[in-house]
Design a protein around this motif. Structure first.
Motif, PDB file in Angstrom:
ATOM      1  N   LYS A 192       0.831  -1.206   0.000  1.00 33.88           N
ATOM      2  CA  LYS A 192       0.000   0.000   0.000  1.00 33.88           C
ATOM      3  C   LYS A 192       0.863   1.253   0.000  1.00 33.88           C
ATOM      4  O   LYS A 192       0.580   2.221  -0.735  1.00 33.88           O
ATOM      5  N   ILE A 193       1.927   1.242   0.790  1.00 36.71           N
ATOM      6  CA  ILE A 193       2.826   2.396   0.851  1.00 36.71           C
ATOM      7  C   ILE A 193       3.454   2.651  -0.513  1.00 36.71           C
ATOM      8  O   ILE A 193       3.550   3.800  -0.975  1.00 36.71           O
ATOM      9  N   LYS A 194       3.867   1.598  -1.188  1.00 40.23           N
ATOM     10  CA  LYS A 194       4.443   1.754  -2.528  1.00 40.23           C
ATOM     11  C   LYS A 194       3.396   2.235  -3.518  1.00 40.23           C
ATOM     12  O   LYS A 194       3.672   3.138  -4.335  1.00 40.23           O
ATOM     13  N   GLU A 195       2.180   1.678  -3.446  1.00 39.67           N
ATOM     14  CA  GLU A 195       1.110   2.071  -4.373  1.00 39.67           C
ATOM     15  C   GLU A 195       0.768   3.549  -4.232  1.00 39.67           C
ATOM     16  O   GLU A 195       0.431   4.225  -5.207  1.00 39.67           O
ATOM     17  N   MET A 196       0.883   4.065  -3.024  1.00 42.96           N
ATOM     18  CA  MET A 196       0.598   5.485  -2.794  1.00 42.96           C
ATOM     19  C   MET A 196       1.636   6.392  -3.448  1.00 42.96           C
ATOM     20  O   MET A 196       1.375   7.573  -3.661  1.00 42.96           O
ATOM     21  N   GLY A 197       2.823   5.836  -3.737  1.00 45.51           N
ATOM     22  CA  GLY A 197       3.852   6.630  -4.404  1.00 45.51           C
ATOM     23  C   GLY A 197       5.082   6.922  -3.570  1.00 45.51           C
ATOM     24  O   GLY A 197       5.945   7.704  -3.976  1.00 45.51           O
ATOM     25  N   TYR A 198       5.191   6.294  -2.412  1.00 44.47           N
ATOM     26  CA  TYR A 198       6.362   6.521  -1.563  1.00 44.47           C
ATOM     27  C   TYR A 198       7.584   5.766  -2.085  1.00 44.47           C
ATOM     28  O   TYR A 198       7.453   4.715  -2.710  1.00 44.47           O
ATOM     29  N   ASP A 199       8.754   6.335  -1.769  1.00 43.65           N
ATOM     30  CA  ASP A 199      10.032   5.719  -2.134  1.00 43.65           C
ATOM     31  C   ASP A 199      10.641   4.954  -0.970  1.00 43.65           C
ATOM     32  O   ASP A 199      11.436   4.039  -1.168  1.00 43.65           O
ATOM     33  N   MET A 200      10.322   5.397   0.262  1.00 47.04           N
ATOM     34  CA  MET A 200      10.964   4.886   1.466  1.00 47.04           C
ATOM     35  C   MET A 200       9.904   4.534   2.503  1.00 47.04           C
ATOM     36  O   MET A 200       8.789   5.080   2.470  1.00 47.04           O
ATOM     37  N   VAL A 201      10.277   3.671   3.433  1.00 55.59           N
ATOM     38  CA  VAL A 201       9.415   3.405   4.581  1.00 55.59           C
ATOM     39  C   VAL A 201      10.264   3.545   5.840  1.00 55.59           C
ATOM     40  O   VAL A 201      11.396   3.083   5.912  1.00 55.59           O
ATOM     41  N   GLU A 202       9.695   4.259   6.804  1.00 62.68           N
ATOM     42  CA  GLU A 202      10.390   4.484   8.065  1.00 62.68           C
ATOM     43  C   GLU A 202       9.970   3.400   9.048  1.00 62.68           C
ATOM     44  O   GLU A 202       8.777   3.234   9.336  1.00 62.68           O
ATOM     45  N   ILE A 203      10.954   2.667   9.546  1.00 62.30           N
ATOM     46  CA  ILE A 203      10.721   1.511  10.416  1.00 62.30           C
ATOM     47  C   ILE A 203      11.128   1.876  11.839  1.00 62.30           C
ATOM     48  O   ILE A 203      12.323   2.004  12.140  1.00 62.30           O
ATOM     49  N   PRO A 204      10.159   2.084  12.735  1.00 64.58           N
ATOM     50  CA  PRO A 204      10.485   2.370  14.127  1.00 64.58           C
ATOM     51  C   PRO A 204      10.690   1.053  14.890  1.00 64.58           C
ATOM     52  O   PRO A 204       9.797   0.210  14.924  1.00 64.58           O
ATOM     53  N   VAL A 205      11.855   0.901  15.483  1.00 66.98           N
ATOM     54  CA  VAL A 205      12.184  -0.347  16.169  1.00 66.98           C
ATOM     55  C   VAL A 205      11.904  -0.180  17.663  1.00 66.98           C
ATOM     56  O   VAL A 205      12.711   0.396  18.393  1.00 66.98           O
ATOM     57  N   GLU A 206      10.757  -0.660  18.096  1.00 66.80           N
ATOM     58  CA  GLU A 206      10.452  -0.645  19.526  1.00 66.80           C
ATOM     59  C   GLU A 206      11.033  -1.872  20.216  1.00 66.80           C
ATOM     60  O   GLU A 206      11.598  -1.772  21.298  1.00 66.80           O
ATOM     61  N   ASP A 207      10.917  -3.028  19.573  1.00 71.27           N
ATOM     62  CA  ASP A 207      11.450  -4.277  20.113  1.00 71.27           C
ATOM     63  C   ASP A 207      12.150  -5.020  18.978  1.00 71.27           C
ATOM     64  O   ASP A 207      11.497  -5.589  18.101  1.00 71.27           O
ATOM     65  N   PRO A 208      13.479  -5.026  18.992  1.00 68.06           N
ATOM     66  CA  PRO A 208      14.206  -5.698  17.900  1.00 68.06           C
ATOM     67  C   PRO A 208      13.827  -7.167  17.738  1.00 68.06           C
ATOM     68  O   PRO A 208      13.898  -7.702  16.620  1.00 68.06           O
ATOM     69  N   ALA A 209      13.411  -7.810  18.817  1.00 70.51           N
ATOM     70  CA  ALA A 209      13.089  -9.242  18.747  1.00 70.51           C
ATOM     71  C   ALA A 209      11.871  -9.527  17.883  1.00 70.51           C
ATOM     72  O   ALA A 209      11.661 -10.675  17.462  1.00 70.51           O
ATOM     73  N   LEU A 210      11.064  -8.506  17.605  1.00 69.31           N
ATOM     74  CA  LEU A 210       9.860  -8.687  16.791  1.00 69.31           C
ATOM     75  C   LEU A 210      10.148  -8.660  15.291  1.00 69.31           C
ATOM     76  O   LEU A 210       9.242  -8.876  14.488  1.00 69.31           O
ATOM     77  N   ILE A 211      11.396  -8.401  14.922  1.00 71.30           N
ATOM     78  CA  ILE A 211      11.724  -8.146  13.520  1.00 71.30           C
ATOM     79  C   ILE A 211      12.616  -9.244  12.968  1.00 71.30           C
ATOM     80  O   ILE A 211      13.751  -9.446  13.442  1.00 71.30           O
ATOM     81  N   ASP A 212      12.103  -9.947  11.955  1.00 71.87           N
ATOM     82  CA  ASP A 212      12.900 -10.897  11.181  1.00 71.87           C
ATOM     83  C   ASP A 212      13.527 -10.111  10.034  1.00 71.87           C
ATOM     84  O   ASP A 212      12.854  -9.786   9.042  1.00 71.87           O
ATOM     85  N   VAL A 213      14.791  -9.784  10.189  1.00 73.54           N
ATOM     86  CA  VAL A 213      15.446  -8.857   9.260  1.00 73.54           C
ATOM     87  C   VAL A 213      15.416  -9.393   7.831  1.00 73.54           C
ATOM     88  O   VAL A 213      15.165  -8.644   6.880  1.00 73.54           O
ATOM     89  N   LYS A 214      15.650 -10.672   7.660  1.00 73.79           N
ATOM     90  CA  LYS A 214      15.671 -11.256   6.317  1.00 73.79           C
ATOM     91  C   LYS A 214      14.312 -11.086   5.627  1.00 73.79           C
ATOM     92  O   LYS A 214      14.244 -10.678   4.457  1.00 73.79           O
ATOM     93  N   LYS A 215      13.232 -11.368   6.338  1.00 74.59           N
ATOM     94  CA  LYS A 215      11.894 -11.244   5.750  1.00 74.59           C
ATOM     95  C   LYS A 215      11.541  -9.790   5.460  1.00 74.59           C
ATOM     96  O   LYS A 215      10.923  -9.486   4.436  1.00 74.59           O
ATOM     97  N   VAL A 216      11.934  -8.891   6.354  1.00 74.96           N
ATOM     98  CA  VAL A 216      11.640  -7.471   6.126  1.00 74.96           C
ATOM     99  C   VAL A 216      12.428  -6.961   4.928  1.00 74.96           C
ATOM    100  O   VAL A 216      11.899  -6.221   4.085  1.00 74.96           O
ATOM    101  N   ARG A 217      13.681  -7.370   4.813  1.00 76.32           N
ATOM    102  CA  ARG A 217      14.491  -6.942   3.661  1.00 76.32           C
ATOM    103  C   ARG A 217      13.881  -7.465   2.352  1.00 76.32           C
ATOM    104  O   ARG A 217      13.810  -6.725   1.358  1.00 76.32           O
ATOM    105  N   GLU A 218      13.444  -8.708   2.363  1.00 74.23           N
ATOM    106  CA  GLU A 218      12.808  -9.262   1.161  1.00 74.23           C
ATOM    107  C   GLU A 218      11.563  -8.464   0.793  1.00 74.23           C
ATOM    108  O   GLU A 218      11.322  -8.190  -0.397  1.00 74.23           O
ATOM    109  N   ALA A 219      10.771  -8.080   1.783  1.00 76.74           N
ATOM    110  CA  ALA A 219       9.551  -7.305   1.512  1.00 76.74           C
ATOM    111  C   ALA A 219       9.891  -5.917   0.981  1.00 76.74           C
ATOM    112  O   ALA A 219       9.201  -5.392   0.093  1.00 76.74           O
ATOM    113  N   LEU A 220      10.943  -5.300   1.504  1.00 78.38           N
ATOM    114  CA  LEU A 220      11.394  -4.007   0.978  1.00 78.38           C
ATOM    115  C   LEU A 220      11.775  -4.137  -0.494  1.00 78.38           C
ATOM    116  O   LEU A 220      11.366  -3.314  -1.331  1.00 78.38           O
TER     117      LEU A 220
END
Length: 290
Positions: free
Chosen positions: A29-57
């Motif tokens: 949705k963010i890409k469809e709206m026309g954005y180039d970047m997404v800001e990722i606020p890290v509240e708890d690093p343990a909630l983030i699978d970096v490999k999967k997030v990078r693939e989605a980016l």
């Protein structure tokens, strides 16, 4: 002159909190709206699978901007050194996320805990300032060893008693005296603290690596009292090449809304906020907002 070609981002805090691997469902949705970047606020690093997030980016053609969240336990100015270690451990995890996602810096008000706003003696303030300088120099070394930088964000007087203005953050950076120390300026805080947004931007100059915007009331860009022409003059004067991100928050997440004192919906729709805000910013970048 114009700011054509500049990249625009949006914080996922506009829709949800905390960011987790599942939050990548917002990326199409963010890409469809026309954005180039997404800001990722890290509240708890343990909630983030970096490999999967990078693939989605990569799948959505979005660049990452990583921001830290500095609650009461993450305080580099605390009297108890245990709090410093908690902060270092958290910051190290965030820097590793930056590396894994391909972000160039970690941003945020990492000099102290957000909400630490008190009237203290000059001696106390000096001691806390010196702690921030010493500990942030260590953070800069942590970042440099990973090929990264940090972007320090001034906060308004209700959220910090240490660093409120561009002048404050530049004094902090000069005291830290490390090339990895850079600046993030957030328009919401500048609208409270700065006599001149244009001057604040010029003061940070080449140290400015990220800009966050919303309206003076944290609403959709273009709907409030912000002097957008001052932003453009300042950014053009320093030849700004970083991204500009919309940062605001959803009242639907009570803990987040309470932390930033949003007690009512600011817009009928968070999607509308993101879409209309970007439309305004793109016109503004071309000098067409008025």
């Amino acid at each position: 002159m114009s700011l054509e070609g500049i990249k625009f981002g949006v914080s996922t805090w506009l829709w949800t909190s905390p960011f987790s691997t599942e939050t990548v469902s917002l990326f199409p949705k963010i890409k469809e709206m026309g954005y180039d970047m997404v800001e990722i606020p890290v509240e708890d690093p343990a909630l983030i699978d970096v490999k999967k997030v990078r693939e989605a980016l990569e799948e959505n053609g979005l660049g990452p901007i990583v921001c830290g969240a500095f609650g009461p336990s993450r305080d580099l100015t605390h009297d108890d050194p245990a709090f410093h270690q908690t902060s270092f451990d958290y910051i190290a995890a965030c820097l590793d996320i930056c590396t894994g996602l391909g972000a160039g810096f970690l941003a945020g008000p990492m000099y102290s805990a957000v909400g630490k706003a008190r009237l203290v003696s000059p001696e106390r303030k000096r001691a806390e300032w010196d702690r921030a300088v010493t500990n942030l120099r260590k953070v800069c070394q942590m970042a440099e060893s990973r090929g990264l930088e940090i972007a320090l964000e001034p906060l308004n007087r209700f959220e910090s008693d240490l660093v409120n203005t561009a002048e404050d953050v530049m004094r902090l950076i000069n005291d830290i005296n490390h090339p990895a120390a850079k600046v993030l300026l957030d328009g919401f805080h500048m609208n409270i603290e700065e006599p001149s947004i244009e001057r604040a931007i010029k003061l940070t100059g080449e140290r400015l690596v990220h800009v966050q915007v919303s309206e003076n009331y944290r609403g959709t860009p273009g709907t409030g009292q912000t002097r957008w022409e001052d932003y453009r003059r300042g950014l053009e004067a320093i030849g700004y090449k970083g991204a500009i991100s919309i940062e605001s928050f959803t009242p639907e997440v009570q803990e987040l809304a309470g932390a930033v004192c949003i007690w009512r919906p600011l817009v009928p729709s968070q999607d509308g906020f993101a879409r209309e805000g970007l439309q305004f910013l793109k016109k503004w970048a071309q000098g067409l907002e008025s």
